[in-house]
Design an enzyme around this catalytic site. Structure first.
Site, short mmCIF file in Angstrom:
data_model
loop_
_atom_site.label_atom_id
_atom_site.label_comp_id
_atom_site.label_asym_id
_atom_site.label_seq_id
_atom_site.Cartn_x
_atom_site.Cartn_y
_atom_site.Cartn_z
N GLY A 17 0.93 -1.22 0.09
CA GLY A 17 -0.02 0.08 -0.11
C GLY A 17 0.96 1.23 0.20
O GLY A 17 2.03 1.13 0.12
N LYS A 18 0.24 2.30 -0.37
CA LYS A 18 1.07 3.58 -0.22
C LYS A 18 -0.05 4.72 -0.10
O LYS A 18 -1.25 4.62 -0.45
CB LYS A 18 1.58 3.70 -1.63
CG LYS A 18 0.87 4.06 -2.87
CD LYS A 18 1.80 3.99 -3.93
CE LYS A 18 1.24 4.33 -5.20
NZ LYS A 18 0.74 5.81 -5.51
N PHE B 62 1.54 8.87 3.66
CA PHE B 62 2.68 8.62 4.57
C PHE B 62 3.94 7.88 4.28
O PHE B 62 5.10 7.88 5.03
CB PHE B 62 1.92 7.30 5.47
CG PHE B 62 1.44 6.14 4.89
CD1 PHE B 62 2.54 5.43 4.48
CD2 PHE B 62 0.27 6.19 4.41
CE1 PHE B 62 1.99 3.88 3.78
CE2 PHE B 62 -0.31 4.91 3.58
CZ PHE B 62 0.63 3.92 3.30
N GLY B 63 3.86 7.54 2.69
CA GLY B 63 4.91 6.85 2.07
C GLY B 63 4.38 5.79 1.59
O GLY B 63 3.41 5.50 0.90
N ASP C 94 -5.88 7.71 14.44
CA ASP C 94 -6.28 7.42 12.97
C ASP C 94 -6.88 5.85 12.81
O ASP C 94 -6.59 4.94 12.10
CB ASP C 94 -5.09 7.54 11.77
CG ASP C 94 -5.45 7.64 10.54
OD1 ASP C 94 -6.75 7.89 10.38
OD2 ASP C 94 -4.83 7.36 9.72
#
Length: 637
Positions: A243-244, A247-248, A479
């Protein structure tokens, strides 16, 4: 034009060409440099051929390579290292890496760095399985097979011998899962029968399966310029994207030493000791609980940004890897405008990070001279990340230090709660739940899951158990969303992850006291809470508005997740509309009367979790007893 090849491609080439009785044949690595015109034959390494002024490619016979390879390694290594003229000639070369997999690309990049070769552009191509045999037939007569050059890297550093050239016979896996090759276009020249550089046009009958994606070679390789010093490249392989977002990027990868799979998160940072980003590391390091993603370690690596590398924050990683069509935690937008002076070319944002943009300023005085610079804008800081100057094909390099923070974590193989909910919305049972990266379950059998009321309760209970522990350790997650809740066991082993927005309860308390007692202007308060932090549909109103809040904000998120699982929305629009309505009303009855009637006790518990901040309970006040959940008496002493 300098041509090389490598050991990984040699093995595949030999196996594919065995049917055609063509001994050792493989793809070449071309160095096309304008400064090679004046090179003397005597000054060239014996393992390379210069064809800048000749249409016919010179070749070196390697039929006896398998027997003589070990004897020539040291000589070839010395030739590469000691040939300063070759290094200088390659300084402004265009290098095309033609290979089978990303490990091969990394090894050849190691060779360039080890040889002291500095180049302005690196491009690579990956040859698809379907085209290998045809390509081998076309290239058999002219491609140079110089396996000793790649093997010389093995001898360049005896202490790092095993780290720098780990292949592990994973070539077949790399063909499907590795970094996609990049180049603007490809060609197979009939006259020279070699794969051309990245800027050439596609023209050959045998090029139908040559895969290439838009020019992202610098992105895929700029972290590998000092590959010998990269822990990530030296210790992990089988890399693919999980995943991306803002956040990076998170990778699934296998450690070459213990052969275990991990999730490794990479965050681009501007300083060697990034205080803000290290909060996530310190939070995870202090947390050890069955319902929290396990932390294994972290490190920082330096990277070199050159004039051909993509903007540091504007990196578009979905061109680097295969099978990453969607990641629900992030959203991207692209805006372009034609103007003589400037244009805003890209904007990347998500609901829990500040917008970051790449600003390009262009100017030109003549057709033969132009310049451009790009700047990275984020968190109020402006830094130059790319500058290029084109004057009669002469390129000037600007190197700037950047850093990447790597966080090694437990890999949750089944799915995220987001993927689970999305599947349940369409089918009531799931066969072989898989994440967006298509990770099969470890035992190789189908997982049958139905998200009934009991399962919804158990997921909610485990999230609350994890939050109790997190809050007891002095942290607020901020979050909690279905994207950050992971399904790690069958049927349901729930773990909370992604502590990128986590903070300490103490810091929130200090901020609240400053605002209430000293009437400090929020604009001058370094510890102030930021409005809009978190994911809008799951963050509490007080957190969204930047008001005073504490760990209670996480409980609102749990209530929304429980509500979403019970509702089973059929469309994304329905989910967004309904959860927004719940955020405003803070009442299940006002939002969905039918759900209130169907699950009265459960919806009463949801109302208890999402009520206003003043009356909302703390996590340690909620019973999480397995046999009596949700509790009828919401508060415990």
């Amino acid at each position: 034009m300098w041509k090389f090849t490598s050991s990984a491609t040699k093995r595949i080439g030999n196996s594919l060409s065995s049917n055609n009785n063509n001994g050792s044949l493989l793809f070449s690595l071309n160095f096309n440099g304008s400064n090679n015109n004046n090179n003397n034959e005597s000054s060239k390494p014996i393992t390379a051929a210069n064809t800048q002024n000749n249409s016919t490619t010179k070749s070196i016979d390697n039929n006896n390579n398998n027997t003589n390879n070990s004897n020539s390694n040291n000589n070839n290594n010395d030739n590469i290292k000691n040939n300063n003229k070759f290094n200088r000639a390659s300084h402004r070369s265009n290098i095309t890496l033609v290979a089978i997999n990303n490990k091969d690309i990394s090894q050849m990049t190691n060779l360039l760095a080890d040889s002291g070769i500095s180049v302005s552009k690196i491009s690579n191509k990956k040859i698809s399985l379907a085209s290998k045999i045809n390509t081998l037939n076309k290239l058999n007569s002219s491609l140079l097979h110089l396996n000793s050059i790649n093997n010389s890297l093995t001898n360049s550093n005896n202490n790092n011998d095993n780290n720098n050239l780990i292949d592990n016979n994973n070539n077949d896996n790399y063909n499907n899962d590795s970094i996609s090759s990049s180049s603007s276009s490809s060609s197979l020249s009939e006259s020279s029968q070699t794969l051309s550089s990245a800027s050439s046009s596609a023209s050959s009958s045998s090029s139908s399966t040559l895969s290439s994606s838009s020019s992202v070679s610098s992105k895929s390789l700029n972290n590998n310029n000092n590959n010998n010093n990269s822990r990530f490249n030296n210790e992990f392989n089988d890399v693919r994207v999980l995943g991306k977002g803002g956040f990076g990027i998170v990778f699934q990868c296998c450690n070459i030493f213990d052969q275990m799979e991990y999730a490794v998160k990479r965050i681009k940072v501007n300083q060697k000791i990034p205080t803000k980003e290290l909060m996530e590391v310190r939070a995870m390091a202090r947390l050890n609980h069955p319902n929290i993603v396990r932390y294994y370690g972290s490190w920082i690596e330096e990277e070199i940004i050159t004039n051909n590398s993509i903007d540091h924050y504007g990196e578009n990683d979905n061109n680097l890897f295969e099978n990453i069509d969607s990641f629900p935690s992030s959203s991207y937008s692209s805006v372009s405008a034609a103007a003589s002076s400037s244009s805003l070319v890209s904007n990347s944002s998500n609901s829990y990070s500040n917008n970051k943009a790449t600003y390009i300023s262009n100017s030109s005085s003549s057709s033969s001279s132009s310049s451009s610079c790009s700047y990275s804008i984020g968190n109020g800081n402006l830094s130059i990340s790319e500058c290029t100057n084109d004057d009669n094909n002469n390129y000037n390099q600007l190197k700037q230090k950047k850093f990447s923070l790597y966080i090694q974590m437990e890999l949750c193989k089944y799915s995220t709660l987001r993927n689970l909910i999305n599947e349940i919305n369409n089918i009531k049972s799931i066969t072989s739940i898989q994440s967006t990266s298509s990770i099969a379950n470890p035992i190789g059998t189908n997982i049958l899951i139905s998200l009934d009321i009991k399962q919804c309760r158990e997921i909610t209970r485990q999230i609350l158990v994890a939050l109790k522990y997190i809050h007891s350790q002095g942290f607020v997650h901020r979050d909690i969303t279905p994207d950050n809740v992971f399904v790690c066991q069958s049927p349901f082993g729930i773990k909370i992850g992604d502590f990128g927005l986590a903070t300490t309860i103490e810091s929130l308390t200090v901020d609240s006291n400053n605002n209430n007692n000293n009437n400090i202007n929020n604009n001058n308060n370094n510890n102030k809470k930021v409005g809009g932090l978190g994911t809008y549909l799951y963050s509490s109103n007080e957190q969204e508005q930047g008001d005073n809040y504490n760990q209670k904000t996480d409980l609102y998120s749990v209530g929304v997740i429980f509500f979403e699982m019970l509702s089973q929305f059929k469309t994304t629009m329905e989910r967004s509309t309904t959860l927004s309505k719940l955020k405003k009303s803070l009442s299940v009855l006002k939002t969905n009367p039918n759900l209130k009637q169907k699950y009265p006790n459960d919806t009463d518990f949801i109302d208890h979790l999402i009520q206003s901040f003043a009356t909302r309970p703390f996590s340690n006040q909620i019973s999480t007893d397995y046999d009596n959940f949700p509790p009828k008496n919401f508060l415990i002493n």
